[in-house]
Design an enzyme around this catalytic site. Structure first.
Site, short mmCIF file in Angstrom:
data_model
loop_
_atom_site.label_atom_id
_atom_site.label_comp_id
_atom_site.label_asym_id
_atom_site.label_seq_id
_atom_site.Cartn_x
_atom_site.Cartn_y
_atom_site.Cartn_z
N PHE A 36 -2.57 -4.59 -0.42
CA PHE A 36 -3.18 -5.43 -1.46
C PHE A 36 -2.12 -6.25 -2.16
O PHE A 36 -1.10 -5.71 -2.59
CB PHE A 36 -3.91 -4.55 -2.49
N ALA A 37 -2.39 -7.55 -2.25
CA ALA A 37 -1.48 -8.45 -2.98
C ALA A 37 -2.32 -9.26 -3.95
O ALA A 37 -2.82 -10.33 -3.61
CB ALA A 37 -0.73 -9.35 -2.00
N TYR A 41 1.55 -10.05 -7.35
CA TYR A 41 2.10 -9.21 -6.29
C TYR A 41 2.12 -9.91 -4.93
O TYR A 41 2.61 -9.33 -3.95
CB TYR A 41 1.34 -7.89 -6.22
N ASP A 126 1.19 0.68 -0.43
CA ASP A 126 1.51 -0.25 -1.51
C ASP A 126 2.21 -1.47 -0.90
O ASP A 126 2.87 -1.35 0.14
CB ASP A 126 2.50 0.40 -2.48
N ASP A 128 4.61 -3.17 -2.57
CA ASP A 128 5.98 -3.28 -3.09
C ASP A 128 6.95 -2.37 -2.34
O ASP A 128 7.74 -1.65 -2.94
CB ASP A 128 5.99 -2.98 -4.60
N THR A 160 2.60 16.07 -11.27
CA THR A 160 1.86 15.36 -12.32
C THR A 160 0.39 15.17 -11.94
O THR A 160 -0.16 14.07 -12.02
CB THR A 160 2.53 14.02 -12.66
N GLU A 218 -3.83 7.75 -7.49
CA GLU A 218 -2.97 8.82 -6.98
C GLU A 218 -3.52 10.21 -7.36
O GLU A 218 -3.44 11.16 -6.57
CB GLU A 218 -1.55 8.64 -7.51
N ASP A 241 12.55 6.18 -2.61
CA ASP A 241 12.84 5.42 -3.82
C ASP A 241 14.36 5.44 -4.01
O ASP A 241 14.94 6.51 -4.25
CB ASP A 241 12.14 6.09 -5.01
#
Ligand code: 2GW
Ligand code: MN
Length: 268
Positions: A36-37, A41, A126, A128, A160, A218, A241
């Site tokens: 998805f952009a 983005y 994603d 990014d 989380t 998430e 990351d």
């Protein structure tokens, strides 16, 4: 390298790609990569596609499904044989949380309408990120998730997950296998349809009750995987990351998060 329900956890060295390629080529598998952009983005698209051409499922039939509200900003990139870019124009939501969460609904709708007729497997990521090493058919399975790079060595108490009982994404403190990343999952079109359907309808239940899970899509994905165990689990090699120090166990980084200029791309 194996979950207690006998799903392989994919680390470098745990598989033989030549054997897998022979098997998957024999089946002529077709793979859809959804991304998805929306809004600003679109800036991530060029690097995303260029690096995917270099590293993602090289030699296979690949459809890039790009969901965007800015069709004119799609880069014009020459793709290798057997690969095509399909641009799907979609509306953009005002709240960024909704931009991220509504991906589930759009993947669901297109799975039954379109993807089912065009590909065998879907990989949903994603935008990014950039691919920095090979990602091949080793990842393909009925339904797979990816260990979040920030939590793969963390104890369960640190995950989380959504902890408010009022949310449909709630996970009790004594449950949960892994903390899965929202930005990298997939499987057969049928399985991805079931996953995204579940996540979207649980989100809608929460919306009706005026609650939204802590980490948005998430959190609902983690809830899904708790009760519908993935048949393969990708190690954080597949979504790293670079802000995290590279541990000894991590021999390869197959895709990494692209650093964001938060002010330039996000208008929170
Ligand atoms: C997102 C946050 C703030 C402002 C804008 C956006 C945004 C996201 C946008 O303007 N346009 C857009 O296309 N997106 C899409 O949503 C894009 O595909 C992006 O990769 C995805 C998730 O947003 P991102 O990458 O900025 O969020 P992360 O990397 O912090 O995401 C993790 O947590 C999310 C939920 O909060 C999702 O679960 C995501 O999959 C996770 O990686
Ligand atoms: Mn992201």
């Amino acid at each position: 390298m194996m979950t207690p329900w006998f799903a392989p956890i994919l680390w470098d060295g745990s598989y033989n790609i030549d054997i897998l390629n022979a098997q998957f080529h024999q089946r002529h598998v077709r793979i859809g990569l959804t991304v998805f952009a929306i809004k600003k983005y679109t800036v991530f698209m060029k690097t995303f596609i260029e690096t995917a051409e270099k590293f993602f499922m090289v030699g296979y039939k690949v459809n890039y499904y790009v969901f965007t509200d800015r069709v004119k900003e799609m880069p014009n990139i020459t793709l290798a044989d057997g690969r095509q870019l399909v641009v799907l124009e979609v509306p953009s939501y005002k709240r960024w949380q909704e931009v991220s969460m509504r991906r589930m609904e759009m993947i669901r709708d297109n799975s039954s309408k379109r993807f089912i007729n065009e590909v065998d497997y879907l990989v949903c990521v994603d935008v990014d990120i950039k691919f920095t090493d090979e990602v091949g058919v080793e990842i393909l399975s009925d339904v797979f998730g990816t260990l979040h790079p920030g939590y793969f060595r963390a104890p369960r108490e640190h995950f989380t997950y959504e902890r408010r009982k009022a949310s449909a994404a709630y996970i009790p403190p004594d449950e949960g296998d892994f903390y899965y990343a929202g930005g990298y999952f997939g499987g057969t079109v049928e399985e991805v349809y079931m996953l995204t359907s579940f996540c979207h309808s649980e989100m809608m239940t929460d919306k009706g009750n005026n609650i939204e899970a802590i980490w948005h899509d998430e959190s609902y994905l983690n809830k899904y995987f708790l009760y519908h165990k993935p048949t393969k689990v990708l190690s954080p090699e597949y979504l790293w990351d670079d802000n995290i120090e590279v541990p000894e166990v991590l021999k390869r980084r197959r895709s990494v998060i692209v650093p964001k200029n938060y002010n330039a791309v996000r208008n929170r």
